[in-house]
Motif scaffolding. Structure first.
Motif, mmCIF file in Angstrom:
data_model
loop_
_atom_site.group_PDB
_atom_site.id
_atom_site.type_symbol
_atom_site.label_atom_id
_atom_site.label_comp_id
_atom_site.label_asym_id
_atom_site.label_seq_id
_atom_site.Cartn_x
_atom_site.Cartn_y
_atom_site.Cartn_z
ATOM 1 N N PHE A 48 0.826 -1.202 0.000
ATOM 2 C CA PHE A 48 0.000 0.000 0.000
ATOM 3 C C PHE A 48 0.864 1.257 0.000
ATOM 4 O O PHE A 48 0.637 2.189 -0.774
ATOM 5 C CB PHE A 48 -0.934 0.003 1.207
ATOM 6 C CG PHE A 48 -1.751 1.258 1.327
ATOM 7 C CD1 PHE A 48 -2.862 1.461 0.531
ATOM 8 C CD2 PHE A 48 -1.389 2.243 2.243
ATOM 9 C CE1 PHE A 48 -3.604 2.630 0.636
ATOM 10 C CE2 PHE A 48 -2.130 3.410 2.357
ATOM 11 C CZ PHE A 48 -3.248 3.603 1.539
ATOM 12 N N CYS A 52 0.330 2.549 -3.629
ATOM 13 C CA CYS A 52 -0.940 3.292 -3.583
ATOM 14 C C CYS A 52 -0.786 4.698 -3.031
ATOM 15 O O CYS A 52 -1.450 5.629 -3.493
ATOM 16 C CB CYS A 52 -1.966 2.536 -2.731
ATOM 17 S SG CYS A 52 -2.288 0.841 -3.273
ATOM 18 N N HIS A 56 -2.872 8.152 -3.867
ATOM 19 C CA HIS A 56 -4.035 8.116 -2.979
ATOM 20 C C HIS A 56 -3.640 8.450 -1.544
ATOM 21 O O HIS A 56 -2.551 8.098 -1.097
ATOM 22 C CB HIS A 56 -4.671 6.719 -2.993
ATOM 23 C CG HIS A 56 -5.221 6.322 -4.320
ATOM 24 N ND1 HIS A 56 -6.501 6.626 -4.724
ATOM 25 C CD2 HIS A 56 -4.653 5.627 -5.343
ATOM 26 C CE1 HIS A 56 -6.714 6.133 -5.935
ATOM 27 N NE2 HIS A 56 -5.600 5.531 -6.330
#
Length: 255
Positions: A48, A52, A56
């Protein structure tokens, strides 16, 4: 009409919108594997942060909450703290919303509760994310060069393409089941163009770890809630049993 029939009819009408979403003709969702172990969630957190968090945010989550996954503050600082100064900082991205919209055509959504937000997309939120992250394919007609089977014309590029490799879709022509005079294109699988650094099985496992982390992040207290729920149900069962026996003893004396 009896009460039971009325109840069934009412529930059927209430479920119609849900059933419509579940059978909307979209891509069939794969079942996301369960990732209950701390090691898989730790790996998911690493993915993550690396893949990501560049675009994000997860503005409802602080880095130090990762201690709940068995990570020490030193491990968080050394391996996961790239876009913040302190472990108490929120998981935010340095990308400006205006830049994101100019590059991708849309501002990337916050992922704090994305697993819960997608729970109504036909299956669980985990099923949606697991299938979505594994169904990117090369499409030179798109601005980013990528497309997705779950979310056609997606604005997001395939950020993990180096792990999965480059794939294209295979389509076949079939007669329209509703109108045999017409032909329709049907998805017939993916074709691997160039290999990734992971095998297909390894990539699926890594994606499951990432999705498991996203589900955990959407509700970090869910494991505690489930454990407490078991004890609450046991207590209520014991309470019901005692109440039943007390009631039987009371009415026995009344008779």
């Amino acid at each position: 009409m009896t009460f039971v029939k009325k109840l069934i009819a009412t529930l059927s009408l209430a479920l119609l919108p849900v059933l419509a979403v579940a059978s909307e003709g979209g891509f069939t969702l794969d079942k996301a594997p369960e990732r209950p172990s701390l090691s898989s969630l730790q790996h998911g957190a690493k993915l993550f942060v690396n893949y990501c968090l560049n675009c994000h945010s997860a503005s409802a989550m602080r880095y130090n909450r990762l201690k709940d996954l068995g990570l020490s503050e030193e491990q968080i600082k050394g391996n996961l703290l790239f876009s913040a100064d302190k472990t108490g900082d929120l998981m935010t991205t340095a990308m400006r919303p205006a830049d994101a919209k100019a590059w991708f055509g849309a501002v990337p959504p916050d992922l704090s509760v994305i697993a819960r937000a997608k729970a109504s997309s036909g299956g669980t939120g985990g099923d949606y994310l697991y299938t979505y992250l594994r169904t990117f394919y090369k499409d030179d007609t798109r601005p980013t060069g990528w497309n997705n089977m779950v979310l056609p014309n997606v604005a997001m590029p395939h950020v993990m393409w180096q792990l999965q490799g480059v794939r294209t879709v295979k389509m076949v022509e079939e007669k329209d089941p509703h109108d045999h005079s017409k032909m329709v294109h049907k998805f017939a699988g993916f074709e691997q163009v160039t290999p990734g650094t992971m095998t297909a099985t390894e990539f699926d496992t890594a994606t499951a770890d990432l999705v498991g982390y996203l589900e955990w992040m959407a509700e970090p207290a869910q494991n505690t809630r489930k454990r407490l729920g078991v004890w609450v149900l046991l207590f209520l069962s014991l309470f019901v049993l005692l109440t039943w026996r007390l009631s039987a003893s009371y009415w026995k004396e009344v008779k």
